[in-house]
Design a protein around this motif. Structure first.
Motif, PDB file in Angstrom:
ATOM      1  N   ASP A 104     164.119  37.238  28.267  1.00  0.00           N
ATOM      2  CA  ASP A 104     165.134  36.975  29.293  1.00  0.00           C
ATOM      3  C   ASP A 104     164.819  35.633  29.941  1.00  0.00           C
ATOM      4  N   GLY A 106     166.440  34.061  32.126  1.00  0.00           N
ATOM      5  CA  GLY A 106     166.765  33.996  33.556  1.00  0.00           C
ATOM      6  C   GLY A 106     167.769  32.907  33.889  1.00  0.00           C
ATOM      7  N   GLU A 108     171.045  31.625  35.211  1.00  0.00           N
ATOM      8  CA  GLU A 108     171.985  32.234  36.161  1.00  0.00           C
ATOM      9  C   GLU A 108     173.424  32.067  35.681  1.00  0.00           C
ATOM     10  N   ASN A 112     174.167  34.981  30.133  1.00  0.00           N
ATOM     11  CA  ASN A 112     172.804  35.500  30.024  1.00  0.00           C
ATOM     12  C   ASN A 112     172.770  36.994  30.351  1.00  0.00           C
ATOM     13  N   SER A 134     160.450  38.782  30.643  1.00  0.00           N
ATOM     14  CA  SER A 134     161.158  37.727  31.378  1.00  0.00           C
ATOM     15  C   SER A 134     160.292  36.475  31.473  1.00  0.00           C
ATOM     16  N   LYS A 136     160.322  34.389  33.785  1.00  0.00           N
ATOM     17  CA  LYS A 136     159.814  34.293  35.161  1.00  0.00           C
ATOM     18  C   LYS A 136     158.452  34.999  35.261  1.00  0.00           C
ATOM     19  N   TYR A 141     158.533  30.802  36.145  1.00  0.00           N
ATOM     20  CA  TYR A 141     159.790  30.064  36.347  1.00  0.00           C
ATOM     21  C   TYR A 141     160.863  30.611  35.415  1.00  0.00           C
ATOM     22  N   THR A 142     162.118  30.588  35.864  1.00  0.00           N
ATOM     23  CA  THR A 142     163.232  30.863  34.959  1.00  0.00           C
ATOM     24  C   THR A 142     163.538  29.558  34.218  1.00  0.00           C
ATOM     25  N   ASP A 144     166.322  27.922  34.324  1.00  0.00           N
ATOM     26  CA  ASP A 144     167.004  27.045  35.295  1.00  0.00           C
ATOM     27  C   ASP A 144     165.980  26.300  36.143  1.00  0.00           C
TER      28      ASP A 144
END
Ligand code: SF4
Length: 327
Positions: A104, A106, A108, A112, A134, A136, A141-142, A144
């Motif tokens: 994932d 992440g 936004e 997704n 994930s 993150k 961090y994502t 983005d």
């Protein structure tokens, strides 16, 4: 399996055959025209043709052995969702264990969220064990946030680095013998040309990485190597799978790949069969190099001096990227 509901993301129309066209083999209504073979096919003959090529590709490259654990990198996009269905189908006649891994990112956006939802739903309906990791949680961090912090002008490059790294790490930790990637013939032709344009011949030679054996590197297999993307999508749709349009990721237009993709599509439209020819030329060259033993030294895996994961350089791309991020 249950047919999922349509989601709002725009879908491609792949059944573009005029209504009066008939199958070139029997006389049923055609669902597809294959320009490279100059043939129309009805649903029954198309299914046969698609499945035969899929099973033969796995056999030809000895991608799966009895009893192995195969981890599929499942984004939830159309190609990996169809590959999940096909591998699950193969599992019924050939004993191996299938698991799916989703990273994932992440990002936004609705896209997704929807592909993660599709990945989860398809695994559940096919009863395939599924793990979602994930970005993150893994790096703090994502995607983005990573794009914003690094100020990159090519988010797909960073995305590719983190996904490759995390898929390999998690697949190994889950005990996978191989990692299946849903690269279609289109992706393969694009990758071959991109490596040539970037003057990365050794990277190109490593494309069939499942021949590399190393304790920390999970060999990758690409069972859709010979399957054109529009056939993968049509097959998935006709089987009732929930498939989203590929162009929904907000970063897709930044990629060098999207430029090469457009060029390859144009080439294929004008000269049908070009993608097969690019793949076959590459396979012939790869075979010649292997027979001469020229690429042997380059196939040895090194390890990153920081994280210890497999790397072609002293410090892997993932660690170089993470070093740029504030802690
Ligand atoms: Fe990652 Fe680029 Fe694909 Fe988006 S389009 S998922 S950023 S590789």
């Amino acid at each position: 399996m249950s047919v999922s509901k349509n989601l709002s993301c725009e879908r491609e129309s792949v059944i573009d055959v005029p209504k009066d066209k008939k199958c070139s083999i029997c006389s049923r209504d055609a669902v597809i025209f294959l320009p490279y073979a100059n043939k129309y096919m009805c649903q029954r003959h198309f299914f046969r043709h698609f499945e035969k090529r899929f099973f033969e590709t796995i056999r030809e490259f000895e991608m799966i052995k009895k009893g192995e654990t195969i981890a599929l990198g499942l984004s939830g996009g159309k190609d990996s969702t169809t590959l999940l269905y096909m591998l699950n189908k193969l599992k019924k006649r050939f004993p191996f264990k299938l698991i799916a891994i989703t990273i994932d990112l992440g990002i936004e956006c609705d896209y997704n969220r929807k592909i993660i939802e599709i990945a989860r739903g398809t695994c559940k309906s096919l009863d395939v064990p599924h793990s979602i990791f994930s970005l993150k949680n893994d790096i703090g961090y994502t995607l983005d946030e990573l794009v914003a912090k690094t100020g990159t002008r090519n988010p797909c490059s960073e995305c590719g680095v983190v996904r490759r790294y995390l898929l390999n790490k998690h697949a190994r930790e889950l005990g996978a013998d191989k990692l299946a990637i849903a690269h279609t013939l289109n992706d393969t032709a694009q990758t071959i040309l991109m490596n040539i344009i970037r003057n990365e011949p050794m990277r190109l030679l490593r494309y069939n990485e499942h021949l590399v054996h190393d304790g920390r590197f999970v060999p990758r297999i690409k069972p859709f190597l010979r399957s054109p993307e529009r056939e993968v999508v049509l097959y998935g749709r006709l089987k009732g799978l929930n498939l989203l349009d590929k162009k929904c990721c907000p970063y897709s237009s930044y990629a060098f790949r999207s430029f090469v993709r457009a060029e390859v599509e144009q080439l294929e439209n004008k000269y049908p069969g070009s993608m097969f020819k690019i793949l076959n030329s590459f396979l012939s060259l790869q075979r010649m190099f292997r027979e001469r033993g020229d690429d042997k030294s380059k196939m040895i895996i090194n390890y990153c001096s920081i994280c210890g994961e497999p790397s072609s350089e002293g410090e892997c791309k993932f660690c170089k990227l993470v070093k740029q991020l504030p802690r």
